[in-house]
Write a protein that holds these residues in place. Structure first.
Motif, short mmCIF file in Angstrom:
data_model
loop_
_atom_site.label_atom_id
_atom_site.label_comp_id
_atom_site.label_asym_id
_atom_site.label_seq_id
_atom_site.Cartn_x
_atom_site.Cartn_y
_atom_site.Cartn_z
N ALA A 1 0.68 -1.28 -0.01
CA ALA A 1 0.05 -0.13 -0.03
C ALA A 1 0.74 1.32 -0.06
N ILE B 1 -7.11 1.35 -5.65
CA ILE B 1 -8.44 1.14 -4.83
C ILE B 1 -8.55 -0.41 -5.09
N SER B 2 -8.58 -0.85 -6.19
CA SER B 2 -8.68 -2.14 -6.22
C SER B 2 -7.62 -3.15 -5.55
N MET C 1 -6.20 -2.03 -2.55
CA MET C 1 -6.72 -1.81 -1.21
C MET C 1 -7.96 -2.54 -0.86
N ARG C 2 -8.96 -2.90 -1.67
CA ARG C 2 -9.92 -3.39 -1.44
C ARG C 2 -9.87 -4.86 -1.18
N THR D 1 -8.21 -5.35 2.42
CA THR D 1 -8.96 -5.33 3.52
C THR D 1 -9.75 -6.67 3.91
N LEU E 1 -6.96 0.78 5.99
CA LEU E 1 -7.12 0.57 4.64
C LEU E 1 -8.62 1.09 3.93
N THR F 1 -9.51 3.88 1.31
CA THR F 1 -10.03 3.56 0.07
C THR F 1 -11.06 4.36 -0.27
N GLU G 1 -11.35 6.75 -3.45
CA GLU G 1 -12.50 6.65 -4.32
C GLU G 1 -13.16 8.02 -4.59
#
Length: 157
Positions: free
Chosen positions: A23, A116-117, A119-120, A123, A137, A141, A145
């Motif tokens: 990250a 973002i992808s 990070m998701r 999580t 995180l 995110t 976003e």
């Protein structure tokens, strides 16, 4: 010197530290991409995008600092050096030289979407290994976003 006591057990700390390092690299590279676009931008939307890209840089750098400090808190050693970023980032980049405003927006939206992808995805793992990192995180995110939404709103994408 005694070892640092951390709130996360060793096996979970290792997994969480790896996620935080990824990250950190993503966020630092994203800030560098936005700054590069800020400096090299041209086109009819120059002024508004020039300001918007600087806003992205400020926000993303603050988030990178939070990630690095979380890594240090759990006993990891964050690496934000240029070599670490260059060797492990997979974000899209710009060619050298001036950048048309539409290309700058498209590339930054792509980079934001990639971060973002990841990070998701992260999580999910951190929900098991360290819920505090997961919460961090998730917050980041949401911030990213929002920046992506602002870029998309100006392009009707």
């Amino acid at each position: 010197m005694s070892p640092l006591r951390t709130p996360v057990a060793a096996p979970d700390r290792s997994a969480t530290a790896g996620i935080l390092q990824g990250a950190l690299v993503d966020l630092l590279d994203l800030s560098l991409l936005a700054k590069h676009a800020h400096w090299n931008l041209y086109g009819p939307r120059f002024r508004s995008l020039h300001l918007q890209f600087d806003e992205v840089v400020t926000i993303v750098r603050a988030q990178a600092d939070e990630v690095a400090e979380r890594a240090a808190t759990i006993g990891a050693s964050p690496d934000g050096q240029a070599a670490a970023i260059a060797s492990s980032s997979s974000l899209p980049s710009f060619a050298p030289g001036r950048i048309k405003d539409t290309e700058a927006v498209t590339t930054l939206m792509s980079a934001l979407s990639a971060v973002i992808s990841r990070m998701r995805e992260s999580t999910e793992t951190t929900g098991i290994t360290d819920p505090v990192t997961q919460d961090l995180l998730l917050g980041i995110t949401g911030v990213l976003e929002k920046q992506l939404w602002k870029l998309r709103a100006g392009t009707n994408a």
